[in-house]
Write a protein that holds these residues in place. Structure first.
Motif, PDB file in Angstrom:
ATOM      1  N   UNK A  11      43.325 109.070   8.712  1.00  0.00           N
ATOM      2  CA  UNK A  11      44.592 108.941   7.993  1.00  0.00           C
ATOM      3  C   UNK A  11      44.695 107.588   7.285  1.00  0.00           C
ATOM      4  N   UNK A  12      44.311 106.529   7.973  1.00  0.00           N
ATOM      5  CA  UNK A  12      44.462 105.181   7.421  1.00  0.00           C
ATOM      6  C   UNK A  12      43.421 104.862   6.355  1.00  0.00           C
ATOM      7  N   UNK A  13      42.277 105.513   6.396  1.00  0.00           N
ATOM      8  CA  UNK A  13      41.212 105.198   5.440  1.00  0.00           C
ATOM      9  C   UNK A  13      40.477 103.942   5.857  1.00  0.00           C
ATOM     10  N   UNK A  14      40.051 103.183   4.868  1.00  0.00           N
ATOM     11  CA  UNK A  14      39.346 101.941   5.152  1.00  0.00           C
ATOM     12  C   UNK A  14      40.231 100.995   5.950  1.00  0.00           C
ATOM     13  N   UNK A  15      39.604 100.102   6.690  1.00  0.00           N
ATOM     14  CA  UNK A  15      40.345  99.145   7.495  1.00  0.00           C
ATOM     15  C   UNK A  15      41.069  98.126   6.647  1.00  0.00           C
TER      16      UNK A  15
END
Length: 251
Positions: A67-71
């Motif tokens: 859900x968040x994608x890349x950090x």
């Protein structure tokens, strides 16, 4: 980490639930059990898998990462300074009103963004519409107490959901002539951004409060009392996104 592991052993769920279901499954697969218990062997086996998936940190962490994608972006990444910027911050907290942990993370992230871009901040959140009965007003008050200039701070309240919050802010965003930023938790950003686009916003996302963890494989596969709570947060966003689409609130 050691203390956390000891506490997980002392608390009853979900480790003991997994052990109980495992015992039931092992008993049902024995050849000398009754026919009725034997028929339930697949039910108990599925229960073991369900309890493990529910409680293993790897399950919630991978869904959160999806859900968040890349950090988080690099702290050294430069952002354009533009005094015409408007930073819209979605508040988070309870109805007293009082900020929760994500609310403080969003406030801190918005302040750091403002120090780079300049411009103004618009805090959005209900349930009330005043500076004492809304989360948006509480965020604005807190920002002033931390030394941010009062003329850079505004708030709107009245909303109880992400959709209602963004609807309340839409007239100010549409009247604004300059770049618009949207600040919220990384886990919440996909739903918030999709809703903002549905309302006609052209806002640049600035996610904060990342929940994904860098976990070693073996510990992440072991049952943890924190696993179900983190999984519930991720599923809240997955289900919420689906509900918003069905109701026509987001793309």
């Amino acid at each position: 980490m050691l203390m956390s592991g000891v506490l997980d052993l002392l608390l009853p769920l979900p480790l003991y639930l997994l052990l109980l279901l495992g015992l039931l499954a092992w008993t049902a697969w024995r050849a000398d059990v009754g026919a009725r218990a034997y028929r339930l062997r697949w039910v108990w086996s599925a229960g073991v898998l369900w309890a493990w998936l529910l409680s293993a940190p790897i399950t919630s962490n991978e869904l959160i990462r999806l859900i968040e994608g890349d950090g988080p972006p690099s702290a050294t990444m430069a952002l354009p300074h533009d005094e015409r910027s408007l930073i819209v911050v979605l508040a988070s907290g309870d109805l007293r009103p009082r900020l929760d942990a994500p609310g403080w993370e969003r406030l801190a992230g918005a302040a750091l963004l403002w120090h780079q871009t300049g411009g103004g901040l618009l805090f959005v959140g209900g349930p009330g519409k005043g500076d004492h009965d809304s989360l948006g007003g509480l965020m604005a008050q807190t920002s002033r107490s931390l030394g941010m200039p009062a003329d850079a701070l505004r708030f709107v309240g009245g909303g109880r959901t992400t959709y209602e919050d963004l609807v309340q802010a839409t007239p100010l965003v549409r009247a604004h002539n300059g770049p618009v930023w949207l600040v919220t938790s990384a886990l919440h950003m996909p739903r918030a951004q999709a809703t903002a686009r549905r309302l006609g916003w052209n806002a640049r996302p600035h996610p904060v409060d990342y929940q994904q963890l860098d976990l070693a494989l073996l510990p992440s596969c072991l049952p943890s009392n924190g696993g179900p709570a983190r999984l519930a947060e991720a599923l809240h966003e997955v289900i919420g996104r689906g509900v918003y689409r069905l109701r026509g609130w987001s793309h």
